[in-house]
Design a protein around this motif. Structure first.
Motif, mmCIF file in Angstrom:
data_model
loop_
_atom_site.group_PDB
_atom_site.id
_atom_site.type_symbol
_atom_site.label_atom_id
_atom_site.label_comp_id
_atom_site.label_asym_id
_atom_site.label_seq_id
_atom_site.Cartn_x
_atom_site.Cartn_y
_atom_site.Cartn_z
ATOM 1 N N PHE A 72 0.830 -1.205 0.000
ATOM 2 C CA PHE A 72 0.000 0.000 0.000
ATOM 3 C C PHE A 72 0.865 1.255 0.000
ATOM 4 O O PHE A 72 0.594 2.202 -0.748
ATOM 5 C CB PHE A 72 -0.925 0.002 1.219
ATOM 6 N N LEU A 73 1.917 1.290 0.816
ATOM 7 C CA LEU A 73 2.781 2.469 0.858
ATOM 8 C C LEU A 73 3.489 2.695 -0.469
ATOM 9 O O LEU A 73 3.622 3.828 -0.933
ATOM 10 C CB LEU A 73 3.810 2.331 1.982
ATOM 11 N N PHE A 75 2.477 1.781 -3.528
ATOM 12 C CA PHE A 75 1.551 2.275 -4.544
ATOM 13 C C PHE A 75 1.006 3.653 -4.183
ATOM 14 O O PHE A 75 0.685 4.450 -5.068
ATOM 15 C CB PHE A 75 0.426 1.278 -4.778
ATOM 16 N N ASP A 76 0.928 3.962 -2.912
ATOM 17 C CA ASP A 76 0.480 5.289 -2.497
ATOM 18 C C ASP A 76 1.500 6.341 -2.899
ATOM 19 O O ASP A 76 1.151 7.407 -3.419
ATOM 20 C CB ASP A 76 0.246 5.297 -0.988
ATOM 21 N N VAL A 77 2.762 6.061 -2.678
ATOM 22 C CA VAL A 77 3.817 7.002 -3.069
ATOM 23 C C VAL A 77 3.860 7.142 -4.591
ATOM 24 O O VAL A 77 4.043 8.240 -5.119
ATOM 25 C CB VAL A 77 5.175 6.549 -2.506
ATOM 26 N N GLU A 78 3.658 6.051 -5.298
ATOM 27 C CA GLU A 78 3.699 6.130 -6.759
ATOM 28 C C GLU A 78 2.506 6.902 -7.314
ATOM 29 O O GLU A 78 2.636 7.574 -8.337
ATOM 30 C CB GLU A 78 3.777 4.729 -7.350
ATOM 31 N N ILE A 79 1.383 6.835 -6.656
ATOM 32 C CA ILE A 79 0.244 7.646 -7.091
ATOM 33 C C ILE A 79 0.550 9.128 -6.890
ATOM 34 O O ILE A 79 0.205 9.960 -7.735
ATOM 35 C CB ILE A 79 -1.043 7.233 -6.336
ATOM 36 N N THR A 80 1.208 9.475 -5.810
ATOM 37 C CA THR A 80 1.569 10.885 -5.611
ATOM 38 C C THR A 80 2.595 11.342 -6.636
ATOM 39 O O THR A 80 2.687 12.527 -6.924
ATOM 40 C CB THR A 80 2.108 11.139 -4.194
#
Length: 117
Positions: A64-65, A67-72
């Motif tokens: 999750f972390l 993919f969350d960073v990659e979305i940002t």
């Protein structure tokens, strides 16, 4: 000078009154055991700290972390659409999403997303 001290005094009085009203009207009780614990995640804080923890929860949190960073990192692509060449913008976004999908496929192939043992 006098006006600024009056504004500061008035601000302090208003904030104090609002805090007192909030304190009086709140429904917080001292007997609520769960709210007084240091954290509300389901663990007993007075128990042993060496309880076994499922590795699957840790893996999902790390995924999750990532993919969350990659979305940002992906969000600014929409902001720079009008500033750069359309072809370079498309290829940059395409390769970035391709790398994301390859990483997701690798995690899926390794079984990190499979909950059944």
């Amino acid at each position: 000078m006098i006006i600024s001290s009056m504004v500061i005094t008035l601000t302090l009085i208003i904030s104090t009154v609002v805090m007192l009203i909030s304190f009086v009207l709140s429904k917080k009780t001292i007997t609520d055991r769960e709210k007084n614990t240091p954290f509300e995640c389901g663990f007993d804080p007075k128990g042993s700290a060496r309880l076994p923890f499922s590795l699957r929860f840790f893996l999902i949190a790390v995924i999750f972390l990532i993919f969350d960073v990659e979305i940002t990192l992906l969000l600014p692509l929409a902001a720079i659409l009008k500033m750069v060449n359309m072809l370079s913008w498309f290829f940059t976004g395409f390769f970035f999403i391709l790398i994301l999908l390859l990483g997701l496929y690798h995690e899926w192939n390794q079984g990190a997303l499979d909950w059944a043992d």
